[in-house]
Write a protein that holds these residues in place. Sequence first.
Motif, PDB file in Angstrom:
ATOM      1  N   LEU A 222      -2.492 -11.904   1.858  1.00  0.00           N
ATOM      2  CA  LEU A 222      -1.573 -13.029   1.736  1.00  0.00           C
ATOM      3  C   LEU A 222      -0.643 -12.847   0.539  1.00  0.00           C
ATOM      4  CD1 LEU A 222      -4.087 -15.903   2.544  1.00  0.00           C
ATOM      5  CD2 LEU A 222      -2.237 -15.073   4.031  1.00  0.00           C
ATOM      6  N   ALA A 223      -1.187 -12.331  -0.565  1.00  0.00           N
ATOM      7  CA  ALA A 223      -0.353 -12.088  -1.749  1.00  0.00           C
ATOM      8  C   ALA A 223       0.743 -11.086  -1.426  1.00  0.00           C
ATOM      9  CB  ALA A 223      -1.217 -11.589  -2.901  1.00  0.00           C
ATOM     10  N   GLN A 224       0.422 -10.071  -0.677  1.00  0.00           N
ATOM     11  CA  GLN A 224       1.420  -9.069  -0.301  1.00  0.00           C
ATOM     12  C   GLN A 224       2.464  -9.667   0.638  1.00  0.00           C
ATOM     13  OE1 GLN A 224      -0.196  -5.680   1.798  1.00  0.00           O
ATOM     14  NE2 GLN A 224       1.585  -4.403   1.374  1.00  0.00           N
ATOM     15  N   ARG A 225       2.000 -10.505   1.546  1.00  0.00           N
ATOM     16  CA  ARG A 225       2.910 -11.116   2.508  1.00  0.00           C
ATOM     17  C   ARG A 225       3.968 -11.974   1.827  1.00  0.00           C
ATOM     18  NH1 ARG A 225       1.418 -14.395   8.054  1.00  0.00           N
ATOM     19  NH2 ARG A 225       3.399 -15.472   8.306  1.00  0.00           N
ATOM     20  N   TYR A 226       3.556 -12.718   0.779  1.00  0.00           N
ATOM     21  CA  TYR A 226       4.479 -13.651   0.142  1.00  0.00           C
ATOM     22  C   TYR A 226       5.022 -13.161  -1.196  1.00  0.00           C
ATOM     23  CZ  TYR A 226       2.851 -16.917   3.694  1.00  0.00           C
ATOM     24  OH  TYR A 226       2.550 -17.520   4.893  1.00  0.00           O
ATOM     25  N   ALA A 227       4.776 -11.905  -1.533  1.00  0.00           N
ATOM     26  CA  ALA A 227       5.235 -11.370  -2.821  1.00  0.00           C
ATOM     27  C   ALA A 227       6.751 -11.432  -2.962  1.00  0.00           C
ATOM     28  CB  ALA A 227       4.745  -9.938  -2.995  1.00  0.00           C
ATOM     29  N   ASP A 228       7.445 -11.034  -1.926  1.00  0.00           N
ATOM     30  CA  ASP A 228       8.904 -10.980  -1.983  1.00  0.00           C
ATOM     31  C   ASP A 228       9.584 -12.005  -1.084  1.00  0.00           C
ATOM     32  OD1 ASP A 228       8.855  -8.737  -3.752  1.00  0.00           O
ATOM     33  OD2 ASP A 228       8.415  -7.449  -2.037  1.00  0.00           O
ATOM     34  N   THR A 229       8.785 -12.668  -0.235  1.00  0.00           N
ATOM     35  CA  THR A 229       9.352 -13.645   0.694  1.00  0.00           C
ATOM     36  C   THR A 229       8.574 -14.951   0.593  1.00  0.00           C
ATOM     37  OG1 THR A 229       9.877 -11.830   2.209  1.00  0.00           O
ATOM     38  CG2 THR A 229      10.052 -14.070   3.078  1.00  0.00           C
ATOM     39  N   PRO A 230       8.980 -15.837  -0.290  1.00  0.00           N
ATOM     40  CA  PRO A 230       8.261 -17.102  -0.452  1.00  0.00           C
ATOM     41  C   PRO A 230       8.282 -17.918   0.834  1.00  0.00           C
ATOM     42  CG  PRO A 230       9.793 -16.738  -2.265  1.00  0.00           C
ATOM     43  CD  PRO A 230      10.126 -15.729  -1.213  1.00  0.00           C
ATOM     44  N   PRO A 231       7.211 -18.653   1.091  1.00  0.00           N
ATOM     45  CA  PRO A 231       7.223 -19.542   2.263  1.00  0.00           C
ATOM     46  C   PRO A 231       8.188 -20.700   2.029  1.00  0.00           C
ATOM     47  CG  PRO A 231       5.304 -19.974   0.916  1.00  0.00           C
ATOM     48  CD  PRO A 231       5.976 -18.770   0.323  1.00  0.00           C
ATOM     49  N   ARG A 232       8.598 -21.334   3.098  1.00  0.00           N
ATOM     50  CA  ARG A 232       9.480 -22.494   2.987  1.00  0.00           C
ATOM     51  C   ARG A 232       8.691 -23.763   3.239  1.00  0.00           C
ATOM     52  NH1 ARG A 232      15.000 -20.721   6.295  1.00  0.00           N
ATOM     53  NH2 ARG A 232      15.554 -18.934   4.975  1.00  0.00           N
ATOM     54  N   GLY A 233       9.108 -24.823   2.574  1.00  0.00           N
ATOM     55  CA  GLY A 233       8.479 -26.116   2.806  1.00  0.00           C
ATOM     56  C   GLY A 233       7.291 -26.357   1.894  1.00  0.00           C
ATOM     57  N   GLU A 234       6.551 -27.421   2.189  1.00  0.00           N
ATOM     58  CA  GLU A 234       5.407 -27.813   1.376  1.00  0.00           C
ATOM     59  C   GLU A 234       4.207 -26.938   1.716  1.00  0.00           C
ATOM     60  OE1 GLU A 234       4.911 -31.963   2.037  1.00  0.00           O
ATOM     61  OE2 GLU A 234       6.744 -32.496   0.976  1.00  0.00           O
ATOM     62  N   VAL A 235       3.514 -26.460   0.672  1.00  0.00           N
ATOM     63  CA  VAL A 235       2.466 -25.456   0.831  1.00  0.00           C
ATOM     64  C   VAL A 235       1.118 -25.975   0.334  1.00  0.00           C
ATOM     65  CG1 VAL A 235       1.672 -23.174   0.068  1.00  0.00           C
ATOM     66  CG2 VAL A 235       4.081 -23.531   0.640  1.00  0.00           C
ATOM     67  N   ALA A 236       0.073 -25.685   1.089  1.00  0.00           N
ATOM     68  CA  ALA A 236      -1.305 -25.889   0.644  1.00  0.00           C
ATOM     69  C   ALA A 236      -2.064 -24.593   0.898  1.00  0.00           C
ATOM     70  CB  ALA A 236      -1.964 -27.040   1.391  1.00  0.00           C
ATOM     71  N   ILE A 237      -2.822 -24.162  -0.087  1.00  0.00           N
ATOM     72  CA  ILE A 237      -3.576 -22.906   0.002  1.00  0.00           C
ATOM     73  C   ILE A 237      -5.062 -23.223   0.047  1.00  0.00           C
ATOM     74  CG2 ILE A 237      -4.092 -20.702  -1.119  1.00  0.00           C
ATOM     75  CD1 ILE A 237      -1.400 -20.922  -2.555  1.00  0.00           C
ATOM     76  N   VAL A 238      -5.764 -22.630   1.004  1.00  0.00           N
ATOM     77  CA  VAL A 238      -7.206 -22.800   1.130  1.00  0.00           C
ATOM     78  C   VAL A 238      -7.877 -21.469   0.795  1.00  0.00           C
ATOM     79  CG1 VAL A 238      -9.095 -23.505   2.651  1.00  0.00           C
ATOM     80  CG2 VAL A 238      -6.805 -24.487   2.964  1.00  0.00           C
ATOM     81  N   VAL A 239      -8.905 -21.506  -0.054  1.00  0.00           N
ATOM     82  CA  VAL A 239      -9.593 -20.291  -0.501  1.00  0.00           C
ATOM     83  C   VAL A 239     -11.088 -20.474  -0.291  1.00  0.00           C
ATOM     84  CG1 VAL A 239     -10.039 -18.763  -2.461  1.00  0.00           C
ATOM     85  CG2 VAL A 239      -7.818 -19.897  -2.252  1.00  0.00           C
ATOM     86  N   SER A 240     -11.726 -19.459   0.296  1.00  0.00           N
ATOM     87  CA  SER A 240     -13.166 -19.543   0.529  1.00  0.00           C
ATOM     88  C   SER A 240     -13.933 -19.511  -0.788  1.00  0.00           C
ATOM     89  CB  SER A 240     -13.631 -18.391   1.423  1.00  0.00           C
ATOM     90  OG  SER A 240     -13.436 -17.146   0.773  1.00  0.00           O
ATOM     91  N   GLY A 241     -15.140 -20.032  -0.768  1.00  0.00           N
ATOM     92  CA  GLY A 241     -15.978 -20.035  -1.958  1.00  0.00           C
ATOM     93  C   GLY A 241     -16.518 -18.647  -2.251  1.00  0.00           C
ATOM     94  N   PRO A 242     -17.148 -18.483  -3.414  1.00  0.00           N
ATOM     95  CA  PRO A 242     -17.675 -17.168  -3.781  1.00  0.00           C
ATOM     96  C   PRO A 242     -18.882 -16.807  -2.940  1.00  0.00           C
ATOM     97  CG  PRO A 242     -18.386 -18.808  -5.366  1.00  0.00           C
ATOM     98  CD  PRO A 242     -17.418 -19.508  -4.431  1.00  0.00           C
ATOM     99  N   GLY A 243     -19.088 -15.502  -2.719  1.00  0.00           N
ATOM    100  CA  GLY A 243     -20.312 -15.048  -2.077  1.00  0.00           C
ATOM    101  C   GLY A 243     -21.432 -15.124  -3.096  1.00  0.00           C
TER     102      GLY A 243
END
Length: 299
Positions: A222-243
């Motif tokens: 995901l970091a690579q996907r949005y490194a140079d092309t920011p998403p548009r609009g309102e953003v919420a990020i969901v991250v899994s918990g630690p193993g």
Amino acid sequence: MGPGDGAEPKGSPWARGSKPSAGLYLVATPIGNLGDITLRALDVLGHADLVACEDTRVTGKLMQLLGLKAPLSPYHDHNADKARPALLARLRKGEVVALVSDAGTPMVSDPGFKLVRDCIESDIPVTALPGASAVLTALQLSGIAAERFLFAGFLPSKGAARRAALQELAQVPATMVFYESPHRTGESLADMVTVLGDRMGAVTRELTKLHEEVARGSLAQLAQRYADTPPRGEVAIVVSGPGAGGPVTQADMEGRLRAEIEKGLSVKDASALVAAETGHPRRDVYAKALRLFRGGNEE
């Protein structure tokens, strides 16, 4: 008598044609799709003596679209301390006051909790009207386990402060949800990889709107996907918990798979178990298991 008992108490805000009883009503409003307004919200907003809102222009447009008319009063971070006494005075007089945010559920990333606290201390009735929520919608669409989750709000805008905040959250045993501005999404995802490890994540944007989008994958992807092309609009990020013990390496995953298969589980069942434990996509874990144990019992 509680919700679902089949009878409506006198003065119920959803009783047809009646004005709600006096008090503060926390009213959820749509986060994008106007059709997500609830019948209770329509009734309370239509009968309110006053609607306290973050931005009168935003709420005014919503009221106009819904065909409702009620006096609006700004209540936000910058004026809350001055505006709150006037709202409390009206509530003590027996008026119906609705509190809304610009979008979604009040009390999430807004100053409403101070007003609610003061109402509780003054024995003023407070009622919540459930509805749209970007946090819950993002969780639902992420594909990440949500039995236990933490809403972490907005991360700091500066890199060092953001990484420090993430470090505080690194060992929280729960899925996490963040709000983020589009132009900082790539940087925040990169910092998450550095601090949290390459967990599974989802970037959701424009939820319930025409261009709703959910991007799922590892945080590094995901970091690579949005490194140079920011998403548009309102953003919420969901991250899994630690193993267990922290981020799961490929060696850790292989060890877990091997241990489960040696216990007698099939490749398929072992993959499902390890995927659930680590938060990695089930198909990816299954593909790894097949490469490691090809020829074993796949069923």
